[in-house]
Scaffold this active site. Structure first.
Site, PDB file in Angstrom:
ATOM      1  N   GLU A  23      28.731 -25.181 -49.004  1.00 42.10           N
ATOM      2  CA  GLU A  23      29.436 -24.476 -49.466  1.00 42.10           C
ATOM      3  C   GLU A  23      29.203 -23.407 -50.690  1.00 42.10           C
ATOM      4  O   GLU A  23      29.438 -23.739 -51.843  1.00 42.10           O
ATOM      5  CB  GLU A  23      30.778 -24.980 -49.655  1.00 42.10           C
ATOM      6  CG  GLU A  23      31.973 -24.171 -50.007  1.00 42.10           C
ATOM      7  CD  GLU A  23      33.302 -24.734 -50.684  1.00 42.10           C
ATOM      8  OE1 GLU A  23      34.115 -24.083 -50.724  1.00 42.10           O
ATOM      9  OE2 GLU A  23      33.348 -26.075 -50.646  1.00 42.10           O
ATOM     10  N   LYS A  36      30.527 -23.540 -45.036  1.00 42.79           N
ATOM     11  CA  LYS A  36      31.672 -23.019 -45.550  1.00 42.79           C
ATOM     12  C   LYS A  36      31.694 -21.888 -46.567  1.00 42.79           C
ATOM     13  O   LYS A  36      31.017 -21.810 -47.318  1.00 42.79           O
ATOM     14  CB  LYS A  36      32.336 -24.175 -46.331  1.00 42.79           C
ATOM     15  CG  LYS A  36      33.883 -23.739 -46.645  1.00 42.79           C
ATOM     16  CD  LYS A  36      34.732 -25.183 -47.257  1.00 42.79           C
ATOM     17  CE  LYS A  36      36.153 -24.439 -47.409  1.00 42.79           C
ATOM     18  NZ  LYS A  36      37.006 -25.807 -48.087  1.00 42.79           N
TER      19      LYS A  36
END
EC number: 4.1.2.13
Length: 295
Positions: A176, A213
């Site tokens: 992420e 993500k």
């Protein structure tokens, strides 16, 4: 790796709920829910209060596997129980929802236009506990505040270095590297980020699988190639502070990208709501995010 969970995350219709507010973000999440800091006296009280909030969300009839594929938990939540079962086991056994765990320890100070992750000296021990608690995968967040090539390269290299450690432990890492939605050069930062992620993916062993993500991109479908990469199980999107309606509209325009929203999921929930009001409000949020995730 649980093959049923893998199949669900890889091919299922729905989104991943982010229930992993931690540390400094917990009081803010509780306040938005209607529980002020005066309601608890210490850190233990704070975490007990946020677990009650998360338990209410998870146990709601609206929080179902028809629309939700997985849920990301904070470490403290993973170690607590719902109705006598560990939270992760309750999610999978009672709800059919795949459990993930946030493993990072927060962000370092900004340098080169980015915030790397703080050191994680106890990561191996945490991964072992996660495996014992039947966690499927993990997530860890860095932040990009400027389209600075060297900084973005550092962020992605750190994410993949730790991601390989997580994969070696038998868990699926969610990489992420968040691009701030507030920066003027967001589109340029995303192009640089895509390049660095593609490079790292090309160097992975064939059997290593990851999830990504990412902030919903300025250019629609920018991450299509990443979604199609054989190393990538799924690409999920963070709401990045966008209100729910705006986040959903942006997500709808990105085919194959699914949500992993936190604030946009819970923004209209309140401690004072009746169970009927709470379930209705949560269901409406889940339905709108689900619809945006299956485009």
């Amino acid at each position: 790796m649980n093959e049923k969970q893998l199949e669900r995350i890889k091919n299922g219709k729905g989104f991943v709920a982010a229930l992993d507010q931690s540390g400094g973000s917990t009081p803010k999440a509780l306040s938005a829910y209607g529980v002020e800091e005066t309601a608890y006296s210490d850190e233990e009280g704070m975490y007990a209060a946020v677990h009650e909030m998360r338990t209410r969300i998870i146990k709601s009839k609206a929080f179902d596997s028809e629309r939700i594929l997985g849920a990301i938990l904070f470490e403290n939540t993973m170690d607590r129980e719902i109705d006598g079962k560990l939270t992760s086991d309750y999610l999978w056994e009672e709800k059919g929802i795949v459990p993930f765990l946030k493993v990072d320890k927060g962000l370092a100070e900004e340098e080169n236009g980015v915030q790397l992750m703080k050191p994680m000296p106890d990561l191996d021990g945490l991964l072992k506990r996660a495996k014992e608690r039947n966690i499927f995968g993990t997530k860890m967040r860095s932040v990009i505040n400027k389209a600075q090539p060297d900084g973005i390269k550092q962020v992605v290299e750190q994410q993949f270095e730790i991601g390989k450690q997580i994969a070696a432990a038998g868990l699926v890492p969610i990489i992420e590297p968040e691009v701030s939605v507030l920066i003027d050069d967001k589109a340029q930062a995303e192009e640089l980020l895509k390049h660095e992620i593609s490079k790292q993916l090309s160097e992975l062993d064939p059997d290593t699988k990851v999830m990504l993500k990412l902030t919903i991109p300025t250019e629609d479908n920018l991450y299509h190639d990443l979604i199609e990469d054989p190393h990538v199980i799924r690409v999920v999107a963070l709401s990045g502070g966008y209100p729910q309606k705006e986040a959903n509209e942006k997500l709808t325009r990105n085919h194959g990208l699914i949500a992993s929203f936190s604030r946009a999921l819970s923004q209209d929930l309140s401690f004072s709501q009746s169970e009927e009001e709470f379930d209705k409000t949560l269901s409406a949020a889940i339905e709108s995010i689900y619809a945006a995730s299956i485009t």
